[in-house]
Design an enzyme around this catalytic site. Structure first.
Site, PDB file in Angstrom:
ATOM      1  N   ARG A 190       0.841  -1.202   0.000  1.00 25.05           N
ATOM      2  CA  ARG A 190       0.000   0.000   0.000  1.00 25.05           C
ATOM      3  C   ARG A 190       0.874   1.250   0.000  1.00 25.05           C
ATOM      4  O   ARG A 190       0.561   2.234  -0.684  1.00 25.05           O
ATOM      5  CB  ARG A 190      -0.942  -0.005   1.208  1.00 25.05           C
ATOM      6  CG  ARG A 190      -2.043  -1.042   1.121  1.00 25.05           C
ATOM      7  CD  ARG A 190      -3.030  -0.906   2.263  1.00 25.05           C
ATOM      8  NE  ARG A 190      -3.860   0.278   2.122  1.00 25.05           N
ATOM      9  CZ  ARG A 190      -4.684   0.739   3.069  1.00 25.05           C
ATOM     10  NH1 ARG A 190      -4.753   0.112   4.238  1.00 25.05           N
ATOM     11  NH2 ARG A 190      -5.409   1.820   2.858  1.00 25.05           N
ATOM     12  N   CYS A 248      -1.291   5.939   9.147  1.00 27.26           N
ATOM     13  CA  CYS A 248      -1.599   4.639   8.560  1.00 27.26           C
ATOM     14  C   CYS A 248      -2.696   4.854   7.528  1.00 27.26           C
ATOM     15  O   CYS A 248      -2.699   5.848   6.820  1.00 27.26           O
ATOM     16  CB  CYS A 248      -2.014   3.643   9.640  1.00 27.26           C
ATOM     17  SG  CYS A 248      -3.466   4.151  10.590  1.00 27.26           S
TER      18      CYS A 248
END
Length: 294
Positions: A190, A248
């Protein structure tokens, strides 16, 4: 920034299952245990998992509704709840000013770290994570309960106020990325922008470094020793005299890295909006393995 690296922050952040059992025998209702089960791939499964097995007397906490608010996409998927709402929930959970609050989940504290960070940010002085989480409790051979659980016999009286830990907004995150170290807590694919399962853009904040949260724990889901965590973060470029921030996907696992950084002796600032807020703006995006992008 760092705290004294010779101190033992684990004593204040973590508690072993056997020590929690002993503490509850000694202090009774003054120890509040919160079950914070949540996963990105199964966000609504927590209540059923809780009913199947949980620590005796634990209270289930819904991360999506009790540890987060819901607003514009630019605020991210898990913006902080209004402090008045969090205070109301904390009192329902039975928290007083002198309570010891212990949080856990069934995923190596990846979700319950959000409760740890948020309650400390709001001024709850004694919040700890059950080291090893639910698996550690099971491994210790300690008893479990089934069913939906029961509310506390009495309401708490805690008074909450935000501001007890450092936070970043998007501008602050960009500043830390250029003046210190901004840590991306997501999985490497990611960060690199190879996949993006939920947010509108793939990639990372330009200048951020990749330190996935999974490396904070051992095979049993227990946090690594402080010196091992310190070496891990120093390898990523974190120093004691430069700003440190962490994000995050939506502000959940960033808290897990914040726990690990604190155990390592650092003082991180969390970006609660995280990538979900950043990627819902017109801010620049980097892709690839390098901080500035390929």
């Amino acid at each position: 920034m760092t705290s004294d690296p010779t101190s033992d922050p684990a004593r204040d952040l973590l508690i072993r299952p056997v020590d929690l059992a002993r503490l509850r025998d000694e202090r009774g209702a003054a120890v509040v245990v919160l079950d914070v089960r949540w996963r990105l791939d199964r966000p609504g499964a927590g209540p059923a998992d809780f009913a199947e097995a949980h620590l005796p007397g634990a209270i289930f906490v819904a991360l999506d509704t009790e540890l987060a608010a819901h607003g514009a996409p630019s605020e991210g998927r898990h913006p902080l709840p209004a402090v008045a709402d969090l205070q109301e929930s904390a009192r329902v959970w039975g928290i007083d000013a002198d309570s010891t609050v212990v949080v856990y989940d069934d995923s190596a504290n990846m979700a319950s770290a959000r409760a740890w960070w948020l309650l400390r940010y709001a001024g709850v002085a004694d919040v700890r994570l059950l080291d090893g989480a639910l698996a550690g409790w099971r491994e210790a051979g300690l008893p479990l309960e089934t069913g939906p659980g029961h509310p506390p016999l009495r309401s708490g009286s805690v008074v909450l106020e935000y501001g007890h830990l450092p936070v970043l907004d998007a501008d602050g995150a960009a500043d830390v990325a250029s003046s210190g170290t901004l840590v991306d807590s997501r999985a490497g694919e990611r960060y690199r922008g190879e996949v993006e399962p939920i947010d509108p853009k793939a990639g990372h904040v330009p200048g951020a470094v990749s330190v996935p949260t999974g490396g904070n724990v051992d095979a049993d889901g227990r946090f690594l020793a402080p010196e091992a965590l310190r070496a891990r973060f120093e390898t990523a470029g974190i120093t004691r005299d430069a700003p440190l921030g962490v994000y995050c996907g939506s502000g959940v696992t960033a808290a897990h890295n914040a726990v690990a950084m604190t155990l390592a002796g650092f003082e991180p600032a969390v970006f609660p909006g995280s990538w979900s807020a950043w990627s819902n703006s017109d801010r620049p995006v980097a892709t690839g393995a390098s901080p500035e992008g390929d």
